[in-house]
Design an enzyme around this catalytic site. Sequence first.
Site, PDB file in Angstrom:
ATOM      1  N   ARG A 189      42.001  40.481  39.614  1.00 33.10           N
ATOM      2  CA  ARG A 189      41.423  41.820  39.578  1.00 33.10           C
ATOM      3  C   ARG A 189      42.496  42.841  39.919  1.00 33.10           C
ATOM      4  NH1 ARG A 189      36.005  40.373  41.414  1.00 33.10           N
ATOM      5  NH2 ARG A 189      35.898  38.102  41.446  1.00 33.10           N
ATOM      6  N   GLY A 221      33.932  35.860  48.847  1.00 27.84           N
ATOM      7  CA  GLY A 221      33.127  35.561  50.028  1.00 27.84           C
ATOM      8  C   GLY A 221      31.888  34.744  49.703  1.00 27.84           C
ATOM      9  N   ARG A 222      31.546  34.699  48.434  1.00 29.68           N
ATOM     10  CA  ARG A 222      30.394  33.861  48.068  1.00 29.68           C
ATOM     11  C   ARG A 222      30.642  33.220  46.709  1.00 29.68           C
ATOM     12  NH1 ARG A 222      26.657  38.532  45.478  1.00 29.68           N
ATOM     13  NH2 ARG A 222      28.489  39.791  45.129  1.00 29.68           N
ATOM     14  N   ASP A 250      37.973  46.045  42.751  1.00 27.99           N
ATOM     15  CA  ASP A 250      37.860  44.581  42.858  1.00 27.99           C
ATOM     16  C   ASP A 250      36.946  44.036  41.757  1.00 27.99           C
ATOM     17  OD1 ASP A 250      35.927  46.045  44.583  1.00 27.99           O
ATOM     18  OD2 ASP A 250      35.017  44.077  44.808  1.00 27.99           O
ATOM     19  N   ASN A 251      36.283  44.922  41.025  1.00 28.54           N
ATOM     20  CA  ASN A 251      35.414  44.461  39.943  1.00 28.54           C
ATOM     21  C   ASN A 251      35.999  44.797  38.577  1.00 28.54           C
ATOM     22  OD1 ASN A 251      33.646  43.590  41.911  1.00 28.54           O
ATOM     23  ND2 ASN A 251      32.390  45.441  41.854  1.00 28.54           N
ATOM     24  N   ARG A 270      30.086  30.609  36.844  1.00 31.52           N
ATOM     25  CA  ARG A 270      30.689  31.674  36.038  1.00 31.52           C
ATOM     26  C   ARG A 270      31.985  31.164  35.417  1.00 31.52           C
ATOM     27  NH1 ARG A 270      31.780  37.480  38.749  1.00 31.52           N
ATOM     28  NH2 ARG A 270      33.179  36.364  40.153  1.00 31.52           N
ATOM     29  N   ASP A 295      31.626  40.845  37.261  1.00 33.27           N
ATOM     30  CA  ASP A 295      30.830  41.221  38.432  1.00 33.27           C
ATOM     31  C   ASP A 295      29.603  42.065  38.067  1.00 33.27           C
ATOM     32  OD1 ASP A 295      32.224  39.677  40.085  1.00 33.27           O
ATOM     33  OD2 ASP A 295      33.131  41.264  41.285  1.00 33.27           O
ATOM     34  N   ASP A 310      26.465  35.482  54.081  1.00 34.28           N
ATOM     35  CA  ASP A 310      26.068  34.073  54.113  1.00 34.28           C
ATOM     36  C   ASP A 310      26.646  33.270  52.949  1.00 34.28           C
ATOM     37  OD1 ASP A 310      24.611  35.045  52.008  1.00 34.28           O
ATOM     38  OD2 ASP A 310      22.636  34.633  52.860  1.00 34.28           O
TER      39      ASP A 310
HETATM   40  P1  AMP Z   1      30.689  42.524  45.073  1.00 35.12           P
HETATM   41  O1  AMP Z   1      29.554  43.344  45.543  1.00 35.12           O
HETATM   42  O2  AMP Z   1      30.276  41.351  44.274  1.00 35.12           O
HETATM   43  O3  AMP Z   1      31.762  43.295  44.366  1.00 35.12           O
HETATM   44  O4  AMP Z   1      31.346  41.919  46.386  1.00 35.12           O
HETATM   45  C1  AMP Z   1      32.138  42.644  47.288  1.00 35.12           C
HETATM   46  C2  AMP Z   1      32.638  41.738  48.377  1.00 35.12           C
HETATM   47  O5  AMP Z   1      31.571  41.286  49.213  1.00 35.12           O
HETATM   48  C3  AMP Z   1      33.322  40.479  47.892  1.00 35.12           C
HETATM   49  O6  AMP Z   1      34.383  40.196  48.767  1.00 35.12           O
HETATM   50  C4  AMP Z   1      32.254  39.448  47.998  1.00 35.12           C
HETATM   51  O7  AMP Z   1      32.763  38.153  48.100  1.00 35.12           O
HETATM   52  C5  AMP Z   1      31.533  39.869  49.277  1.00 35.12           C
HETATM   53  N1  AMP Z   1      30.136  39.401  49.319  1.00 35.12           N
HETATM   54  C6  AMP Z   1      29.089  39.886  48.617  1.00 35.12           C
HETATM   55  N2  AMP Z   1      27.957  39.222  48.919  1.00 35.12           N
HETATM   56  C7  AMP Z   1      28.277  38.274  49.841  1.00 35.12           C
HETATM   57  C8  AMP Z   1      27.559  37.260  50.542  1.00 35.12           C
HETATM   58  N3  AMP Z   1      26.265  37.080  50.357  1.00 35.12           N
HETATM   59  N4  AMP Z   1      28.239  36.492  51.411  1.00 35.12           N
HETATM   60  C9  AMP Z   1      29.556  36.676  51.627  1.00 35.12           C
HETATM   61  N5  AMP Z   1      30.281  37.597  50.999  1.00 35.12           N
HETATM   62  C10 AMP Z   1      29.674  38.402  50.104  1.00 35.12           C
HETATM   63 MG    MG Z   2      32.984  42.026  43.205  1.00 30.35          MG
END
Ligand code: AMP
Ligand code: MG
Length: 484
Positions: free
Chosen positions: A182, A91-92, A251-252, A175, A261, A124
């Site tokens: 995953r 998502g980002r 997912d991590n 990265r 992550d 975002d």
């Molecule tokens: P994470 O906390 O990195 O394991 O992310 C968990 C999920 O939330 C993943 O699908 C990320 O892509 C999404 N995500 C985290 N932060 C953002 C952000 N700022 N905008 C869009 N998606 C996000």
């Molecule tokens: Mg993640």
Amino acid sequence: MSLPPFPFDNSYARLPEHFHRSAQPAQAPDPELIRFNSPLAEELGIDVNESDEHELAAVFSGNSLPENAEPIALAYAGHQFGNFVPQLGDGRAVLIGEVIDQHQKRRDIQLKGAGRTEFSRGGDGRAPIGPVIREYIISEAMHTLGIPTTRALAAVTTGNAVMRERPEPGAVLTRVAASHIRVGTFEYFAYRQDTDAIRTLADYAISRHYPSLMFEDQPYQAFFRAVAHRQAELIADWMSIGFIHGVMNTDNMAISGETIDYGPCAFMDQYHANTVFSSIDAMGRYAYSNQPEIGYWNLARLAECLLPLFDGDKEETVETAKAILTEYREHYSTTWRERFGRKLGISSLTQENEPVVHELLGLMQQTGNDFTACFRELTRLASQGRAKEAATTLFADTQQARDWNARWVALLDAPEVMWQTNPAIIPRNHQVEAAVSAAQQGDLRHFHDLMAALESPFSATADTSAYRHPPTPQEQVARTFCGT
Ligand code: AMP
Ligand code: MG
């Protein structure tokens, strides 16, 4: 002038359509390079010799993608704190392509924080400078400590303000990963009961990460076993340096066995088995001492996805998976003993004499000793032939400490290996926080100084002495944040 083309070969983009979505990085209004990892670029075969900082900033912000880049966001699901989420995905983050590095290894190049994708949901898609700097520092430190990890190739500020609790400078981290597959990638297709996709993904992961298994009789079982083994070794590595990942959601967890992550992760200062830093881990699910069993739990989720590929009826496949999960526990214990044996200069730490480690950790916990500094002090004493002074030097000479000390001295037979396994310098939370908060104010000196100190974590030189000390009570950081 622009950067010479990257030697891209984008295999994930060639996988079926539902594995990914095309994604264009957002334009950054005023990209500025804050750090670039030239040795890593060289390893990747990316030639930046003639490029200036402007060009690098333009490329690694996502403003001008190199030729043949195929930017995509990857689909995945995952269990977050035990709860299944059928669709997460990048998502980002945008995967811009893959290169074959100088060791003939395929590596992903991904821009993290480069704007929204089809998986962004309400987010975002951006990253504030804080988490970017954190990930840069900690992932590169893990690498110099010899622990499998994704790497940081570049950090760029975008010129955008990113709105979190307050506006923060926006940034992009480039990265580099062995891959971004995953456990959650398998769960994405398992949830959709798409066995063809699971097989395609498993075949892809085998050929990319475990090519020797391709010709096994039972390649998918062998794959599961290999993933479990690497995870056992990775988590034993974390335990041996006091690393707490903080968000071991499925997912991590990377199939490659790399640490991935970096969110609210942290290194322990004072030893306590139940240490938790992450502000979002209220129940302590991902506490230091829980990590090996969370690894087991996550692998059980992977097993559920792979069962349809295993030979045999339902019952047989479940038995196979269980047997491999048991092997995971055994392999973890063996590796843990190997790692902690080295930390204590004991060449063969067996199940019978492993209490010498538990007793030491118990003493450290009672007395509030710093994990890293304590092992380093034991190293110094052992190498000077003064191991028997440990009880007095470190543990106030109690009877319990003297008993432990005598047992350690009796087993100590390889003091020299202790120098290579007990670091003098780790990215301590208070140092990381200092680097982050200075960077948020536009001052990058702390960040660069800390990176320099972390280059040789096992040697203690005069100019890194400031980074070796445990925090004072005032400096101690109790909580870490994702800040995403
Ligand atoms: P994470 O906390 O990195 O394991 O992310 C968990 C999920 O939330 C993943 O699908 C990320 O892509 C999404 N995500 C985290 N932060 C953002 C952000 N700022 N905008 C869009 N998606 C996000
Ligand atoms: Mg993640």
